[in-house]
Structures are given as C-alpha cells and as structure tokens.
Enzyme design. Sequence first.
Site, PDB file in Angstrom:
ATOM      1  N   SER A  11     -28.305 -44.522 100.755  1.00  0.00           N
ATOM      2  CA  SER A  11     -27.319 -45.740 100.457  1.00  0.00           C
ATOM      3  C   SER A  11     -28.799 -46.251  99.657  1.00  0.00           C
ATOM      4  O   SER A  11     -28.678 -47.706  99.516  1.00  0.00           O
ATOM      5  CB  SER A  11     -26.612 -46.271 100.262  1.00  0.00           C
ATOM      6  OG  SER A  11     -26.516 -47.448 101.735  1.00  0.00           O
ATOM      7  N   GLY A  12     -30.268 -45.901  99.791  1.00  0.00           N
ATOM      8  CA  GLY A  12     -31.400 -46.795  99.512  1.00  0.00           C
ATOM      9  C   GLY A  12     -31.415 -46.433  97.680  1.00  0.00           C
ATOM     10  O   GLY A  12     -30.624 -46.747  97.187  1.00  0.00           O
ATOM     11  N   ALA A  14     -33.039 -45.055  95.642  1.00  0.00           N
ATOM     12  CA  ALA A  14     -32.953 -43.753  95.200  1.00  0.00           C
ATOM     13  C   ALA A  14     -31.999 -43.945  94.920  1.00  0.00           C
ATOM     14  O   ALA A  14     -31.505 -43.010  93.791  1.00  0.00           O
ATOM     15  CB  ALA A  14     -34.443 -42.885  95.636  1.00  0.00           C
ATOM     16  N   LYS A  33     -24.882 -43.190 106.190  1.00  0.00           N
ATOM     17  CA  LYS A  33     -24.314 -43.130 107.397  1.00  0.00           C
ATOM     18  C   LYS A  33     -24.125 -44.170 108.008  1.00  0.00           C
ATOM     19  O   LYS A  33     -23.271 -44.202 109.396  1.00  0.00           O
ATOM     20  CB  LYS A  33     -26.052 -42.767 108.263  1.00  0.00           C
ATOM     21  CG  LYS A  33     -25.947 -42.146 109.522  1.00  0.00           C
ATOM     22  CD  LYS A  33     -27.239 -42.048 109.719  1.00  0.00           C
ATOM     23  CE  LYS A  33     -27.440 -42.147 111.387  1.00  0.00           C
ATOM     24  NZ  LYS A  33     -28.684 -41.136 111.635  1.00  0.00           N
ATOM     25  N   ALA A  44     -36.695 -54.575 102.339  1.00  0.00           N
ATOM     26  CA  ALA A  44     -37.679 -54.395 101.805  1.00  0.00           C
ATOM     27  C   ALA A  44     -38.081 -55.864 101.428  1.00  0.00           C
ATOM     28  O   ALA A  44     -37.548 -57.010 100.137  1.00  0.00           O
ATOM     29  CB  ALA A  44     -38.340 -53.358 100.382  1.00  0.00           C
ATOM     30  N   GLY A  47     -41.924 -56.062  97.518  1.00  0.00           N
ATOM     31  CA  GLY A  47     -41.501 -55.883  96.124  1.00  0.00           C
ATOM     32  C   GLY A  47     -41.894 -54.534  95.697  1.00  0.00           C
ATOM     33  O   GLY A  47     -41.800 -53.146  96.291  1.00  0.00           O
ATOM     34  N   ASP A 207     -33.057 -37.929 109.894  1.00  0.00           N
ATOM     35  CA  ASP A 207     -31.876 -37.295 109.256  1.00  0.00           C
ATOM     36  C   ASP A 207     -32.366 -35.560 108.088  1.00  0.00           C
ATOM     37  O   ASP A 207     -31.519 -34.618 108.306  1.00  0.00           O
ATOM     38  CB  ASP A 207     -30.551 -37.206 109.086  1.00  0.00           C
ATOM     39  CG  ASP A 207     -30.282 -38.524 110.503  1.00  0.00           C
ATOM     40  OD1 ASP A 207     -31.455 -38.302 111.214  1.00  0.00           O
ATOM     41  OD2 ASP A 207     -29.117 -38.537 110.829  1.00  0.00           O
ATOM     42  N   ARG A 274     -54.187 -49.606 104.768  1.00  0.00           N
ATOM     43  CA  ARG A 274     -52.868 -50.142 105.200  1.00  0.00           C
ATOM     44  C   ARG A 274     -53.492 -49.131 107.270  1.00  0.00           C
ATOM     45  O   ARG A 274     -53.613 -49.464 108.126  1.00  0.00           O
ATOM     46  CB  ARG A 274     -51.672 -49.788 105.505  1.00  0.00           C
ATOM     47  CG  ARG A 274     -50.596 -51.068 105.010  1.00  0.00           C
ATOM     48  CD  ARG A 274     -49.370 -50.171 104.386  1.00  0.00           C
ATOM     49  NE  ARG A 274     -48.501 -51.682 104.177  1.00  0.00           N
ATOM     50  CZ  ARG A 274     -47.511 -51.413 103.247  1.00  0.00           C
ATOM     51  NH1 ARG A 274     -46.893 -50.608 102.971  1.00  0.00           N
ATOM     52  NH2 ARG A 274     -47.102 -52.768 101.898  1.00  0.00           N
ATOM     53  N   LEU A 372     -40.498 -48.859  96.682  1.00  0.00           N
ATOM     54  CA  LEU A 372     -39.552 -48.839  95.771  1.00  0.00           C
ATOM     55  C   LEU A 372     -39.581 -48.477  94.123  1.00  0.00           C
ATOM     56  O   LEU A 372     -38.600 -47.963  93.448  1.00  0.00           O
ATOM     57  CB  LEU A 372     -39.179 -51.032  95.748  1.00  0.00           C
ATOM     58  CG  LEU A 372     -38.641 -51.195  96.654  1.00  0.00           C
ATOM     59  CD1 LEU A 372     -38.585 -52.702  96.642  1.00  0.00           C
ATOM     60  CD2 LEU A 372     -37.409 -50.758  97.334  1.00  0.00           C
TER      61      LEU A 372
HETATM   62  C1  SIN Z   1     -44.990 -55.260 103.258  1.00  0.00           C
HETATM   63  O1  SIN Z   1     -44.534 -56.301 102.504  1.00  0.00           O
HETATM   64  O2  SIN Z   1     -45.780 -55.307 103.430  1.00  0.00           O
HETATM   65  C2  SIN Z   1     -44.578 -53.714 102.770  1.00  0.00           C
HETATM   66  C3  SIN Z   1     -44.302 -53.105 101.136  1.00  0.00           C
HETATM   67  C4  SIN Z   1     -44.205 -52.161 101.223  1.00  0.00           C
HETATM   68  O3  SIN Z   1     -44.519 -51.156 102.057  1.00  0.00           O
HETATM   69  O4  SIN Z   1     -44.452 -51.436 100.194  1.00  0.00           O
END
Ligand code: SIN
Length: 530
Positions: A11-12, A14, A33, A44, A47, A207, A274, A372
Amino acid sequence: MKTYNCIIVGSGIAALQLANHLSAQSRVLIMTKSTRQASNSYRAQGGIAAAVGHGDKPVFHYEDTIQAGCHFHNEQQVRELVEKGPELIAQLTDRGLDFDRDDKGEMALGMEGAHGRNRIVHCGGDATGKYIMDHLHASLRADIDIIENRFVYELLIDPVTKKCIGIKAKDEEGKNETYQADQIVLAMGGIGGLYAFTSNEASVAGDGIALAYRTGAEIMDMEFIQFHPTLLYVNGRTAGLVSEAVRGAGGRLVDEWGTPIMTGKHPLGDLAPRHIVAKELYQQRVAGREVYLDISMIERFEAQFPTITALCHANGVSFDEQKIPVAPGCHFLMGGIVVDAVGQTSIDGLYAIGETAATGVHGANRLASNSLLEGLHYGRKLANHLNKRLTQNDMASTGYVVVQKPTRQLPLLPNQVELREKMMAYAGIVRTDADLRFLANWLRAYGESETDDMSLDDWSMDAIQSLFMLQAAKLVTNAAQLRLESRGAHQRADYPVEDERWGQVHIVQSKKGIEMRERQHEYHQVEIYA
Ligand code: SIN
C-alpha cells in the site's frame, strides 16, 4: 471466493498510483500486511525529485541520477523517468495536492545529496510522504477493496499455464484465505527489516522478494543496498530518519569535537552521494567516535522540519546543543525482482513495481528523492499496460485448479533479531569476503531450501516471516559475496575499486541458480547527453 482483475499487494506510493490509474471497469483489491499507513512511502521526509525549477531540465536530473548510481543503470528507463517527472508533479497538483511554495508562490525546491541543483518538491516541510499518501488514498475509487493486516505467504500458479493466478494470505488470527485475479502486482517495498539499523517501516522485511523467488521469479542486484547516513541514534539503536534535506538546508556532519567530518572527502562535502557519506560515518563509528548533525545554522528548524523535531523529542533528544546524534542504517534496495519496462516479472501474470522491482533506474546507488518518483511513474505505466489487457482477460472465468502442496515438519529457522544483527555486522556498509563467508555459513545452517515445494498453510505468520527473511538474506549475501568490486552502495574493503568488467554484469538469482547476466546498455542515450 471473490475474484479480481488485479490484486495489488502493498500500500505504498506505487501501489496507490497504480490503483488510481486502473480503469474504472477493473475490479481491484489492495492487500496490505499492516495498516494502510504503514509504508515507507508514508514515512518519506525528503520529497520528489523532478526537473520543475527554472533552468532545470530532465537531462540535468538524468546526469545526477547516473553519477550517483555509478553508471550501472538501464539508461533508457532513467531517461523516461526523468522526462516524465515534471508531468507527474503537474498531475498531482492538478488533482489538488499542494506542494510547499516559497514567498513568491513558486514551488519551494529542496536540495539533497548528489543533486546539482535544488530539485526536490515537498509538502508540509518534511512530511511529504504523509501528504502524498493521504492524497492518493483520498483519490481511490470507492469500489476498490482494501484489506489490511493480511500476510501474503504464497503466490498461486496455474499448473498447466504456469500463470500466476492468485495469492494465499493469513488474517490477523492466522486463518488462511485465498484470492484469485487476472494479474497480481507485488508492491511490497524492500528489505530494510533485514537489518538492525534501518529507516524502514518494521513490516518491510523482504517478503515480496522472497515470495517471488520461491515462486520461480528472477531476482537481481541484491548486493546494492543503500545505507542512509543519518538515522537518529539514541541509546545504541537507530530510531528513524533524519532527512538529507537537513544537510540540504545547511546542516553539517561533525564529530564530538565539532569538527566537520566530510570536509575534503568529496567535492560535494556533506551532500556527497549517500554511499560516500554513509561509509565515512561508518568509519568514524568503527574508530569509536560519535557523529552528530550540527543544525545550529538552520533558521526555524522546528518549522522547516516538524517531523524530525517530533521524532527527536519523542526520543528524548533536545535541541539545546543544536546537535542531533546520527548513525547510518539500511534505507533502500536498488535491486529486486527482475522486471521488463512495464513491471512484468519472469512469471506470466505476476508484476512488480516500486522498491520491490529492479527497474534499473537507480543503478548501484539511488539518487535522493527518486524513489517516490519511481513509484508514481511505474504505478501509472503499469496501469496503462493492464488497462489495455483488461478486455482480453476477464476474471469472470475462474476455472483454475489450485494444487495442494505437501505439508511437512517445520525446518530450523533463524531468530529474527539475531538475523538482523548478523546482517548489519556482516553484510552492512563495508563488506569483506571473510565476513560474507561467515554470514553465508550461518544462514546455510537453516533449512530454507527444504521448504521449496512445501505448503506453508499450517505455519504461523512468525515462522513464515523468519523463512522469508532467511531467503532474502541469502540472496543479499550470495550477491555481495560474488561481486568482487566496490560500486556505489556495494562497498568491499577487499576489492575497494570499481572494476569495469563488473560494471557489465548483473547478478541474477532464481531457483534455477545464479547467472552473471550481461547488462543491457543504451549507449546512444548516453551519447545524447554527453
Ligand atoms: C531523505 O529524506 O533523506 C530520504 C529521501 C530519499 O531517500 O529519497
């Protein structure tokens, strides 16, 4: 038994985008689930990345995506994603979603790691996921069924056609239910719950990957797992995300002495990709040093970041010293179930979208706030594809025979807490052959392979969860052991550099075995953007 044209598991973003774009004639079930709010999308903070600012173009977004992901993408899919970005944002705006705006009434654009310019649209400061998900929920047709608290534990395959025709799920009391549909879509998120430190919703524990793998689907790129550098770190545990947008607004990573730790490590400093920041934090922690996010230079922090402020306060972190204690943790799976351009898996009738799918848009390390966008794009794209098929397949015919599998004794399964600790320690931010070998042997001691042709009908949800976690953990460990290079989020201390030969192959796993599959290039696309 109730039958559907389309069952969406998850239910995200997508899942809901797909449901919102499926034709009004289709009978749709969303099965989740936990509760409908319990998704990574809902959490999130950052954005949605899209080239909507003055002077920005999809080509610039493309370049940042490719750089961050270390040139390991499906370039055609990336191009399509970034080109559709502005239109997807406009569609949400047209349908009434208010993104945050600046004093001039222009969309306020945030900055995050590895972006060359401010490009992140957001809502409610750092509550973007909640706003978008509430909006998408409110837009759902009234005749779409939503069933919460169902643990999907088996995909049903027609023995003759080999098509995926349904699912088996357990309700809250552990009672078994069967549902049939023309198309089954897995939109179940990634694998954060396999790790002791994670930004993910607790229920997201691989899962979707395990279900698809057990059913015979192909799984790819499981070694590419993004660790977010800044999770709130309290009493030796992580307690939720502190968005990269905080660094985008000027926050700096410092050690206990207040010395900035990213200076000189990468031209983008605190906003480096990251994997580079996460690795630096990991090394600081290995050396016994605590790391903080210095927020003293951010004006009106509480107003700009209400979600993070509430998270800190709930965990007893005050802002008196303007420092938030942070540690890296598992955040996003770049790999997943192998899909084609619309989300079709290697099994007829079975689709995957969102983090569960390996679309190739994230390469070896996802660019911030592209997930997203991915959910919106592939949700809509798959809906368009399924809408065209609706007339050909009408689920009115339900002459399928579901084959009963044998029931056998429960094999030995790992303790979930121990598995998470082991994954963090041995298949985490920096990996070595010795660590991965140890982990592989530890996982091998459990009896997952004996369960292949076994019915899980009589198993408890907890036992099935352990089995799925074991299965997903093995897929990660195998792939991490095999990839003898460091690329993006897959960092090997014993193979510390990127190797062009490895840049040409995906590690694909299925019940048939492990395959080194040649990567499909779209060189002509790269040349266009050179
Ligand atoms: C964050 O807000 O640092 C995560 C955003 C992301 O993973 O795209």
